[in-house]
Write an enzyme that holds these catalytic residues in place. Structure first.
Site, PDB file in Angstrom:
ATOM      1  N   HIS A   1      -2.115  22.405  38.535  1.00  0.00           N
ATOM      2  CA  HIS A   1      -2.883  21.162  38.503  1.00  0.00           C
ATOM      3  C   HIS A   1      -2.327  20.208  39.550  1.00  0.00           C
ATOM      4  O   HIS A   1      -1.321  20.481  40.190  1.00  0.00           O
ATOM      5  CB  HIS A   1      -2.877  20.544  37.108  1.00  0.00           C
ATOM      6  CG  HIS A   1      -1.518  20.318  36.535  1.00  0.00           C
ATOM      7  ND1 HIS A   1      -0.738  21.330  36.035  1.00  0.00           N
ATOM      8  CD2 HIS A   1      -0.787  19.193  36.386  1.00  0.00           C
ATOM      9  CE1 HIS A   1       0.400  20.838  35.590  1.00  0.00           C
ATOM     10  NE2 HIS A   1       0.412  19.538  35.809  1.00  0.00           N
TER      11      HIS A   1
ATOM     12  N   HIS B   1      -2.690  20.127  30.557  1.00  0.00           N
ATOM     13  CA  HIS B   1      -2.320  21.120  31.560  1.00  0.00           C
ATOM     14  C   HIS B   1      -1.257  21.987  30.919  1.00  0.00           C
ATOM     15  O   HIS B   1      -0.107  21.595  30.805  1.00  0.00           O
ATOM     16  CB  HIS B   1      -1.867  20.431  32.847  1.00  0.00           C
ATOM     17  CG  HIS B   1      -2.937  19.548  33.418  1.00  0.00           C
ATOM     18  ND1 HIS B   1      -2.849  18.175  33.451  1.00  0.00           N
ATOM     19  CD2 HIS B   1      -4.165  19.858  33.922  1.00  0.00           C
ATOM     20  CE1 HIS B   1      -3.961  17.672  33.973  1.00  0.00           C
ATOM     21  NE2 HIS B   1      -4.773  18.668  34.257  1.00  0.00           N
TER      22      HIS B   1
ATOM     23  N   HIS C   1       1.425  21.196  41.170  1.00  0.00           N
ATOM     24  CA  HIS C   1       2.516  21.940  40.552  1.00  0.00           C
ATOM     25  C   HIS C   1       2.034  22.832  39.418  1.00  0.00           C
ATOM     26  O   HIS C   1       0.925  22.674  38.913  1.00  0.00           O
ATOM     27  CB  HIS C   1       3.612  20.999  40.048  1.00  0.00           C
ATOM     28  CG  HIS C   1       3.171  20.033  38.996  1.00  0.00           C
ATOM     29  ND1 HIS C   1       2.422  18.925  39.264  1.00  0.00           N
ATOM     30  CD2 HIS C   1       3.392  20.007  37.656  1.00  0.00           C
ATOM     31  CE1 HIS C   1       2.194  18.253  38.141  1.00  0.00           C
ATOM     32  NE2 HIS C   1       2.768  18.890  37.157  1.00  0.00           N
TER      33      HIS C   1
ATOM     34  N   HIS D   1       9.208  11.540  46.017  1.00  0.00           N
ATOM     35  CA  HIS D   1       9.411  10.915  44.717  1.00  0.00           C
ATOM     36  C   HIS D   1      10.054  11.863  43.736  1.00  0.00           C
ATOM     37  O   HIS D   1       9.954  13.068  43.867  1.00  0.00           O
ATOM     38  CB  HIS D   1       8.163  10.231  44.163  1.00  0.00           C
ATOM     39  CG  HIS D   1       6.922  11.049  44.133  1.00  0.00           C
ATOM     40  ND1 HIS D   1       6.667  11.985  43.181  1.00  0.00           N
ATOM     41  CD2 HIS D   1       5.847  11.011  44.949  1.00  0.00           C
ATOM     42  CE1 HIS D   1       5.470  12.505  43.407  1.00  0.00           C
ATOM     43  NE2 HIS D   1       4.957  11.935  44.473  1.00  0.00           N
TER      44      HIS D   1
ATOM     45  N   GLU E   1       1.754  19.988  29.268  1.00  0.00           N
ATOM     46  CA  GLU E   1       1.603  18.548  29.446  1.00  0.00           C
ATOM     47  C   GLU E   1       0.287  18.061  28.841  1.00  0.00           C
ATOM     48  O   GLU E   1      -0.779  18.389  29.335  1.00  0.00           O
ATOM     49  CB  GLU E   1       1.591  18.211  30.938  1.00  0.00           C
ATOM     50  CG  GLU E   1       2.747  18.797  31.727  1.00  0.00           C
ATOM     51  CD  GLU E   1       2.571  18.580  33.234  1.00  0.00           C
ATOM     52  OE1 GLU E   1       1.720  17.770  33.632  1.00  0.00           O
ATOM     53  OE2 GLU E   1       3.279  19.247  33.997  1.00  0.00           O
TER      54      GLU E   1
HETATM   55 FE   LIG Z   1       1.842  17.996  35.567  1.00  0.00          FE
END
Ligand SMILES: [Fe+2]
Length: 428
Positions: A360, A354, A324, A281, A330
Site C-alpha cells: 500500500h 492494510h 511499503h 522521514h 494496519e
Molecule cells: Fe502502512
C-alpha cells in the site's frame, strides 16, 4: 501528594480510605475492602487497586445466563466466505434508527490473535444513541481503548466518572465494571479491544524524556459512588461469550480506592509529534501514543499510532508515507479532516485496513502532488487519523465484509500510477 513512582488515591467520603495499611480489621463506614488485580500477583511492577466499597463484588454477581450480542465478535473468528486478504476501505458506518447501547451498538470489524490465550485484539466501530439504564458491563477478556469520532459519552465506572468526546481517548481496564451514558448523541467511534498485556507508554529511546505522550496528561477519575438499590443487570464478556447476571443494586459502589489499575482519559491534542527536520522521514512508529507489548521486544501486540497536525519541512524528500509492505497489520481510522496519503475517499468515521504483507501507499494524486510540490515548510492542518497496528493478521467479520459500507473500488486507487521508467538516465 502520596506515592513513589506512582499510584493514585482518592476518597469520596472523608476517612474512607485506610491509611498505612490495606486491609484493616474493620473498614471505616462499614465498607468492604477488595482488591482488583490487573496483573498476576508476582508481575513486576504489579498493577492493582484496592477498593473500599458498600458491598463486595460477590454481591454484584449471581447466576450467569448466556446472552447473544451478534455483532460483537472475538478472535479467533474466521468467516469462511469473507476474504481478509486485501486492501480495504470503508465509508463511515451510518447511524441507526434502532436504539443502540454500548453493548448492542458495538460492531466488530476485525479480530486478530486469540482471546483464550490473551493475545491479539479486535477493532470495533460503536454506534451508540441510548444510555445503559440500570445496566452495567465488564470485559474479563480485554481492556478497551475508546476513540470517539462523533458525540460525547460518559463512562460511569467503579473507580469514578470519565467523560470523553472526539479528540480524546479513554482506556477502560479489564475487569472494571461500568455503565455508558450518552451525553450528546448519536455517538460513533472506534474501539481497540486489547486481549493482551496492557497499553503502556512506549520507550522513547534516543528521543529522551520529553515529547510524544507525556504521563501527566493522562487523567484518572476521582472516587464517585452510587448507593442505589434498584433491579439491575450486569453483562460480562468472558472468553468471547456474553453472560448476564441480575442484581439488586448499582455495582458502582466504591467509596474510596488507591492503586495504579484505573481507567484513564487522554486528550490527543496534548500529543507532541516528533519528525523529520532535514530530509527523509522516520518510520510511523515515531507517532506511537501507546503500545501493548507482545512478549517479543519491539514487536507490539498493538500499537496505537496518531497522525495529527504537524509541520512538514523535509528538503528534497517525498513527504507522504512511502510505499511499503509490513508484517504488522494496519487498521486506520479517520477522526477528522483529510489524510495526506489519500486526499479523497478516507472520510472522517471511515476505516482502512492494510493487512499483513499487503502493499500500500499513496494514491496517484498524492504521489504526483508530493513529487512535484514546492518543498517549502507546510503545515498539515485539519487532520487527525490513527492506526491500530498489530503483529497478527486481522480477520474481517461478516459485518465488515458484507454489511458495512465497503468501498469496492478502493484497490483501484493505485491503478493510474504511471510507469515513468524508460531507461533514460537522469529522468525524474
Ligand atoms: Fe502502512
Amino acid at each position: 501528594m502520596p506515592g513513589f513512582g506512582n499510584d493514585f488515591e482518592t476518597e469520596a467520603l472523608p476517612g474512607a480510605l485506610p491509611q498505612g495499611m490495606n486491609s484493616p480489621q474493620k473498614c471505616n463506614y462499614g465498607l468492604y475492602g477488595e482488591q482488583l488485580s490487573g496483573t498476576a500477583f508476582t508481575a513486576d511492577p504489579p498493577e492493582r487497586t484496592w477498593t473500599y466499597r458498600i458491598r463486595p463484588s460477590v454481591k454484584h454477581s449471581t447466576r450467569y445466563e448466556r446472552i447473544d450480542l451478534p455483532y460483537w465478535k472475538s478472535a479467533p473468528h474466521v468467516v469462511e466466505d469473507v476474504t481478509s486478504l486485501g486492501q480495504y476501505r470503508w465509508d463511515p458506518v451510518p447511524h441507526s434508527d434502532e436504539a443502540l447501547t454500548w453493548l448492542t451498538g458495538m460492531r466488530t470489524m476485525t479480530t486478530a490473535g486469540d482471546v483464550h490465550t490473551q493475545i491479539g485484539m479486535a477493532a470495533h466501530i460503536y454506534l451508540v444513541n441510548t444510555s445503559m439504564d440500570d445496566a452495567y458491563f465488564y470485559s474479563a477478556d480485554s481492556e478497551l481503548l475508546v476513540v470517539p469520532q462523533e458525540g460525547r459519552l460518559r463512562f460511569a465506572t467503579e473507580l469514578g466518572i470519565i467523560d470523553i468526546e472526539p479528540r480524546e481517548i479513554a482506556i477502560i481496564p479489564r475487569g472494571l465494571v461500568y455503565r455508558v451514558e450518552v451525553l450528546d448523541g448519536p455517538c460513533r467511534g472506534f474501539v481497540c479491544e486489547n486481549y493482551g498485556q496492557k497499553f503502556e507508554l512506549p520507550g522513547r529511546g534516543p528521543i529522551g524524556a520529553n515529547c510524544l505522550a507525556n504521563p501527566r496528561d493522562f487523567k484518572a477519575p476521582v472516587a464517585a459512588f452510587e448507593d442505589r438499590e434498584v433491579p439491575s443487570t450486569l453483562t460480562i464478556k468472558w472468553c468471547g461469550q456474553f453472560h448476564e447476571t441480575k442484581i439488586a443494586q448499582s455495582p458502582l459502589d466504591v467509596v474510596a480506592w488507591h492503586g495504579n489499575y484505573a481507567p484513564v482519559k487522554y486528550d490527543l491534542r496534548n500529543y507532541c509529534p516528533v519528525g523529520a527536520i532535514l530530509f527523509d522521514h522516520p518510520d510511523p512508529s515515531i507517532f506511537t501514543v501507546l503500545t501493548a507489548p507482545s512478549g517479543v521486544p519491539g514487536t507490539a501486540n498493538i500499537d496505537f499510532v496518531l497522525f495529527r497536525e504537524r509541520w512538514m519541512v523535509a528538503e528534497d524528500t517525498f513527504r507522504p508515507p512511502w510505499y511499503h509492505k509490513n508484517i504488522m497489520s494496519e487498521l486506520m481510522g479517520n477522526i477528522y479532516g483529510q489524510y495526506d496519503a489519500k486526499p479523497q475517499g478516507f472520510a472522517p468515521g471511515g476505516i482502512s485496513l492494510h493487512n499483513m504483507m499487503l502493499p500500500h501507499g499513496p494514491d496517484r494524486n498524492a504521489f504526483e502532488g508530493a513529487s512535484n510540490a514546492d518543498l517549502k515548510p507546510e503545515k498539515l492542518d485539519n487532520t487527525m487519523s490513527f492506526m491500530f497496528e498489530t503483529r497478527f493478521p486481522q480477520q474481517l467479520t461478516a459485518f465488515a465484509g458484507r454489511e458495512a459500507p465497503l468501498q469496492d473500488n478502493y484497490i483501484d486507487c493505485w491503478d493510474s500510477l504511471e510507469k515513468k521508467f524508460d531507461g533514460t538516465p537522469g529522468r525524474k
